[in-house]
Design an enzyme around this catalytic site. Structure first.
Site, short mmCIF file in Angstrom:
data_model
loop_
_atom_site.label_atom_id
_atom_site.label_comp_id
_atom_site.label_asym_id
_atom_site.label_seq_id
_atom_site.Cartn_x
_atom_site.Cartn_y
_atom_site.Cartn_z
N GLU A 1 40.47 -18.98 -12.47
CA GLU A 1 39.26 -18.45 -11.82
C GLU A 1 39.24 -16.93 -11.78
OE1 GLU A 1 38.21 -20.04 -7.88
OE2 GLU A 1 37.49 -18.04 -7.36
N GLU B 1 43.06 -21.86 -3.69
CA GLU B 1 43.36 -20.69 -2.85
C GLU B 1 43.92 -21.10 -1.48
OE1 GLU B 1 39.87 -18.15 -2.94
OE2 GLU B 1 40.31 -17.56 -5.00
#
Length: 476
Positions: A331, A236
């Site tokens: 994820e 991220e």
């Protein structure tokens, strides 16, 4: 007083109404009569009310009979991507919960998870250093304030040897072929612009050092008998508020890959795949910016995605622009305050079906295990992440992510190929052909009513049904 003739007319009317033909109504499920012929298709079902949880419906799937219901048509001659696997993130907290179980209980649950005769999880994602679901923030080269270690002489994976590596070794004993992906949440703080575990960026003067850090990590794991099949450059990279986290723009990730990480892997003979982005589907331009850089492109296997923002269909935009680059779904978390039925429907529709129909080679849920208090996490880490398992001592509870992944992992083995099947918004589905030649079709009833439908395949055709919100895996 009741008149006998009137009573007779009423009785005949009721019989007529109760025998009205509804076979053309796909929303209504009619039980088969005594002459129904059953197929040899295996059906595993999970229902939103949890009355059935990945239950085998043996010898209960009728062979196809002519009807007006919607048909899913499978064409194994039209093929798409090859599957690497389905699984979970094995966080430091997950490993701790597993490692503190008794040897017998841990062996039982690991066998249940990773043996192909059980649910056969085939892919794991682990963190390079700490994730936010570790007991504390750490890297493999932590120093006192003001210190640096450009030669990485103090590099060490000792913290991983406490729980993560012992559990990985036991998993590998169950499934030696499991694939492992490593993802960093942050570089060591002394390499960062803000000298902090939260946010900040990698200092350009440490790009080469950080590339060597990846090499040392892969070599250290290899020395433990653990092959890291792939790494993502940064988890991220545009979310810099987590603990730990690190900010990295696409142009900087391209620079790091083409001038530092790629050449470092090449020089060291590292075969581990390099995967970029590892963030939400709302920003497909990030990986495409890196792919557009020819020098970075040659080192990159593909891109990874989460779905906390954007549409899963955006992944096909990346595939269509760069069809030689692989896609991975890495994820998605389940919140403790969300409902089983909502998660079963959404995750199956968007990830198991949606991500694979949009070219992903993996689907991974976040994360494998927590305890009843949703521990362990860092200060500032996720406090509501429900594990696929809740582990309290030797007591194990299986949660919704366990069943979501099981519907694919048990049957869609690594090396399976996605094949063509027609899509319906009422009955989202995806089909695969396995290395052994089985046909697997995963279907979710995306409506509020029970649905009857057909599946037509060269291996045989069936007439079947699923309750509202239920998931079914059909195996020929």
């Amino acid at each position: 007083m009741n008149h006998p003739f009137i009573l007779l007319i009423c009785a005949l009317f009721l019989v007529k109404c109760s025998s009205t033909d509804t076979s053309s109504d796909a929303s209504e499920v009619t039980p088969p009569d005594q002459s129904t012929a059953y197929s040899d298709v295996d059906l595993y079902v999970t229902k939103p009310d949890q009355s059935e949880l990945f239950n085998l419906q043996a010898n209960k799937v009728p062979s196809y009979t002519e009807n007006g219901n919607f048909s899913i048509t499978v064409d194994p001659e039209t093929t798409y991507q090859t599957i690497d696997g389905f699984g979970f993130s094995l966080t430091g907290g997950s490993a701790l919960h597993l490692n503190t179980m008794s040897d017998t209980s841990r062996a039982e649950i690991l066998n249940e998870l990773f043996d192909a005769d059980n649910i056969g999880v085939s892919y794991l994602r682990i963190s390079i250093g700490a994730s936010d679901l570790d007991a504390e923030v750490f890297s493999y080269d932590d120093l006192s304030e003001g210190e640096t270690d450009e030669s990485l002489e103090r590099f060490s994976i000792e913290k991983d040897k406490e729980n993560l590596i012992p559990v990985l070794k036991e998993i590998l004993a169950v499934n030696p072929n499991i694939k492992i992906m490593g993802s960093p949440w942050s570089a060591p703080t002394w390499m960062k612009t803000n000298n902090n575990s939260i946010g900040g960026s990698l200092k350009p003067e440490y790009y080469t050092v950080y590339a060597d850090y990846f090499v040392k990590y892969i070599e250290a794991y290899e020395a433990e008998g653990i092959t890291v099949d792939a790494i993502t450059v940064q988890n991220e990279p545009l979310h810099d508020g987590n603990n730990p986290s690190m900010y990295m723009e696409a142009i900087d990730q391209a620079d790091f890959v083409k001038n530092h990480l790629g050449p470092a892997f090449e020089a060291a003979g590292i075969q581990t795949k390099i995967i970029v982005w590892d963030h939400n589907a709302d920003n497909p331009s990030y990986p495409m910016t890196i792919f557009a850089d020819a020098e970075a492109n040659k080192y990159v296997d593909g891109s990874a995605f989460h779905l906390y923002g954007g549409s899963i269909d955006n992944l096909s935009t990346v595939h269509n622009a760069y069809p030689d680059k692989n896609l991975y779904f890495t994820e998605q978390w389940v919140g403790v305050n969300s409902e089983f039925d909502d998660n079963l429907l959404w995750h199956t529709r968007e990830l198991i079906v949606g991500a694979t129909r949009n070219w992903c080679k993996t689907v991974l849920e976040w994360n494998l295990a927590s305890n009843s208090n949703l521990e362990i996490h860092t200060d500032g880490g996720c406090t509501e992440c429900l594990g696929a398992l809740t582990i309290d001592g030797d007591t194990v509870k299986r949660n919704v992510a366990y069943y979501i992944i099981a519907h694919a992992s048990k049957f869609v083995r690594p090396g399976s190929v996605r094949v063509s099947s027609n899509y319906s918004s009422d009955l989202p589905n995806v089909a695969f052909e396995t290395p052994s030649g089985d046909i697997v079709v995963i279907v979710v009833n995306n409506t509020s009513i029970d649905m009857a439908f057909n599946i037509k395949s060269p291996s045989g055709s069936i007439s079947t049904s699923l309750d509202a919100g239920a998931v079914g895996t059909y195996v020929w």
